[in-house]
Design a protein around this motif. Structure first.
Motif, mmCIF file in Angstrom:
data_model
loop_
_atom_site.group_PDB
_atom_site.id
_atom_site.type_symbol
_atom_site.label_atom_id
_atom_site.label_comp_id
_atom_site.label_asym_id
_atom_site.label_seq_id
_atom_site.Cartn_x
_atom_site.Cartn_y
_atom_site.Cartn_z
ATOM 1 N N THR A 9 0.853 -1.181 0.000
ATOM 2 C CA THR A 9 0.000 0.000 0.000
ATOM 3 C C THR A 9 0.889 1.230 0.000
ATOM 4 N N GLN A 10 0.567 2.202 -0.834
ATOM 5 C CA GLN A 10 1.436 3.352 -1.007
ATOM 6 C C GLN A 10 1.173 4.430 0.047
ATOM 7 N N PRO A 11 2.227 5.091 0.528
ATOM 8 C CA PRO A 11 2.053 6.202 1.476
ATOM 9 C C PRO A 11 1.267 7.343 0.832
ATOM 10 N N ALA A 12 0.649 8.170 1.658
ATOM 11 C CA ALA A 12 -0.100 9.317 1.155
ATOM 12 C C ALA A 12 0.855 10.349 0.570
ATOM 13 N N ALA A 13 0.547 10.828 -0.629
ATOM 14 C CA ALA A 13 1.393 11.839 -1.270
ATOM 15 C C ALA A 13 0.872 13.247 -1.012
ATOM 16 N N SER A 14 -0.432 13.357 -0.741
ATOM 17 C CA SER A 14 -1.039 14.663 -0.503
ATOM 18 C C SER A 14 -2.369 14.456 0.212
ATOM 19 N N PHE A 15 -3.017 15.545 0.598
ATOM 20 C CA PHE A 15 -4.318 15.419 1.256
ATOM 21 C C PHE A 15 -5.317 14.861 0.248
ATOM 22 N N THR A 16 -5.985 13.774 0.642
ATOM 23 C CA THR A 16 -6.942 13.114 -0.246
ATOM 24 C C THR A 16 -8.132 12.628 0.565
ATOM 25 N N THR A 17 -9.310 12.720 -0.008
ATOM 26 C CA THR A 17 -10.511 12.174 0.614
ATOM 27 C C THR A 17 -10.904 10.890 -0.104
ATOM 28 N N HIS A 18 -11.114 9.845 0.650
ATOM 29 C CA HIS A 18 -11.501 8.547 0.090
ATOM 30 C C HIS A 18 -12.919 8.203 0.522
ATOM 31 N N GLN A 19 -13.627 7.518 -0.339
ATOM 32 C CA GLN A 19 -14.986 7.098 -0.043
ATOM 33 C C GLN A 19 -15.009 5.624 0.377
ATOM 34 N N THR A 20 -15.837 5.303 1.346
ATOM 35 C CA THR A 20 -16.069 3.930 1.770
ATOM 36 C C THR A 20 -17.579 3.688 1.742
ATOM 37 N N PRO A 21 -18.033 2.451 1.907
ATOM 38 C CA PRO A 21 -19.479 2.216 1.963
ATOM 39 C C PRO A 21 -20.165 2.961 3.110
ATOM 40 N N PHE A 22 -19.383 3.355 4.121
ATOM 41 C CA PHE A 22 -19.949 4.008 5.301
ATOM 42 C C PHE A 22 -19.849 5.528 5.238
ATOM 43 N N GLY A 23 -19.049 6.038 4.319
ATOM 44 C CA GLY A 23 -18.823 7.471 4.239
ATOM 45 C C GLY A 23 -17.345 7.752 3.974
ATOM 46 N N PRO A 24 -16.957 9.032 3.951
ATOM 47 C CA PRO A 24 -15.579 9.382 3.600
ATOM 48 C C PRO A 24 -14.620 9.394 4.796
ATOM 49 N N TYR A 25 -13.344 9.310 4.477
ATOM 50 C CA TYR A 25 -12.284 9.612 5.432
ATOM 51 C C TYR A 25 -11.193 10.345 4.668
ATOM 52 N N ASN A 26 -10.372 11.069 5.392
ATOM 53 C CA ASN A 26 -9.297 11.848 4.782
ATOM 54 C C ASN A 26 -7.939 11.269 5.155
ATOM 55 N N GLU A 27 -6.998 11.417 4.261
ATOM 56 C CA GLU A 27 -5.630 11.034 4.590
ATOM 57 C C GLU A 27 -4.680 12.126 4.103
ATOM 58 N N ARG A 28 -3.614 12.278 4.830
ATOM 59 C CA ARG A 28 -2.537 13.184 4.433
ATOM 60 C C ARG A 28 -1.223 12.570 4.865
ATOM 61 N N PRO A 29 -0.109 13.005 4.310
ATOM 62 C CA PRO A 29 1.180 12.437 4.712
ATOM 63 C C PRO A 29 1.390 12.577 6.218
ATOM 64 N N GLY A 30 1.803 11.507 6.844
ATOM 65 C CA GLY A 30 2.064 11.510 8.276
ATOM 66 C C GLY A 30 3.513 11.185 8.565
ATOM 67 N N ARG A 31 3.842 11.208 9.834
ATOM 68 C CA ARG A 31 5.206 10.890 10.224
ATOM 69 C C ARG A 31 5.499 9.411 9.996
ATOM 70 N N GLY A 32 6.712 9.111 9.578
ATOM 71 C CA GLY A 32 7.114 7.735 9.370
ATOM 72 C C GLY A 32 6.587 7.113 8.093
ATOM 73 N N GLY A 33 5.941 7.898 7.239
ATOM 74 C CA GLY A 33 5.467 7.379 5.957
ATOM 75 C C GLY A 33 4.022 6.928 5.958
ATOM 76 N N ALA A 34 3.491 6.504 7.118
ATOM 77 C CA ALA A 34 2.098 6.055 7.164
ATOM 78 C C ALA A 34 1.162 7.251 7.106
ATOM 79 N N PRO A 35 0.053 7.148 6.370
ATOM 80 C CA PRO A 35 -0.886 8.272 6.269
ATOM 81 C C PRO A 35 -1.505 8.625 7.617
ATOM 82 N N TYR A 36 -1.809 9.894 7.788
ATOM 83 C CA TYR A 36 -2.577 10.371 8.940
ATOM 84 C C TYR A 36 -4.039 10.364 8.513
#
Length: 263
Positions: free
Chosen positions: A87-114
């Motif tokens: 799974t690729q680390p977050a490159a920028s702020f992005t909103t993703h959709q799930t069956p339950f609704g959205p969540y946001n991710e942005r680059p975090g410390r250590g490479g894992a998305p926040y």
């Protein structure tokens, strides 16, 4: 988890977890001590002793053969994830959709998305960013927000399955927010440690048992603990051993795809 977290006072890795609710001390304990009140130092000493005993029992409950099997299985998941490209680390702020609704991710410390969500996305909700946290003598957070019957639905969504409107309608807005966050966090954990997503699915599936308390999730999936990001590396280096709940969680994972590349 896939979130920036600060060390909380009193929390230690591998610390034995208390029950879901913590009852205050009362005078009912007095008869056991000759009607003497329990002082805070004595109480803490008893809790430490009990905690050490529980921790030792957790480590010793499974056999060495079962622990070795779990280690091999977990390593095999990691190799399979790496072979797929991971799974690729977050490159920028992005909103993703799930069956339950959205969540946001942005680059975090250590490479894992926040991972985050907000009230604009889920009006009227409070939300939380931790798997499990204790406050005001009760546990809250993402895991306790969901009812036992919701976890199989969440696991199905994590596997990419199609959910019906009837399944989703079982969840309140607060529960939909928690479920969407958990999907994002599970994918962030996979960035941190390949193979984690299959492990976390098994831990979530165990929560479908109504008798399996929310705090037990942190024993089933120690990577979720504060300071748990390096857990797998410590296990593989021999610095720590998997305790029984984690071994059982890994061995409980579906075996139908254990050797395949499809799951």
């Amino acid at each position: 988890m896939g979130l920036d977290r600060k060390k909380e006072r009193g929390e230690r890795e591998e610390k034995a977890l208390p029950p879901r609710t913590s009852a205050p001390q009362s005078t009912e304990a007095a008869p056991f001590l000759g009607n003497r009140q329990v002082g805070q130092p004595s109480l803490m000493a008893v809790q430490r002793t009990a905690g050490n005993a529980v921790a030792a029992a957790r480590v010793q409950r499974v056999t060495d053969e079962e622990r070795e099997k779990a280690n091999a299985r977990r390593e095999r998941w990691a190799k399979r994830a790496d072979k797929r490209g991971g799974t690729q680390p977050a490159a920028s702020f992005t909103t993703h959709q799930t069956p339950f609704g959205p969540y946001n991710e942005r680059p975090g410390r250590g490479g894992a998305p926040y991972i985050s969500s907000n009230r604009e996305q889920y009006p009227g909700t409070q939300g939380d960013d931790r798997y499990v946290r204790e406050g005001q003598n009760q546990f809250d957070g993402l895991i306790p927000t969901l009812d036992a019957e919701h976890f199989d639905i969440l696991v199905e969504a994590l596997k990419g399955g199609q959910l019906s409107e009837e399944q989703i309608d079982q969840l309140s807005d607060e529960q939909c927010r928690a479920a969407a966050m958990l999907i994002g966090i599970a994918k962030a954990e996979e960035v941190r440690e390949p193979g984690a997503i299959k492990h976390i699915r098994s831990a979530l599936r165990r929560q479908a048992n109504p008798e399996h308390e929310a705090p037990e999730f942190l024993n089933d999936f120690p990577q979720a603990r504060i300071g748990g990001a390096q857990h797998e590396k410590r296990v593989r280096s021999g610095k720590t051993r998997r305790a029984s709940p984690e071994v059982e969680t890994i061995l409980d994972a579906s075996s139908s795809s254990d050797e395949s590349m499809s799951d």
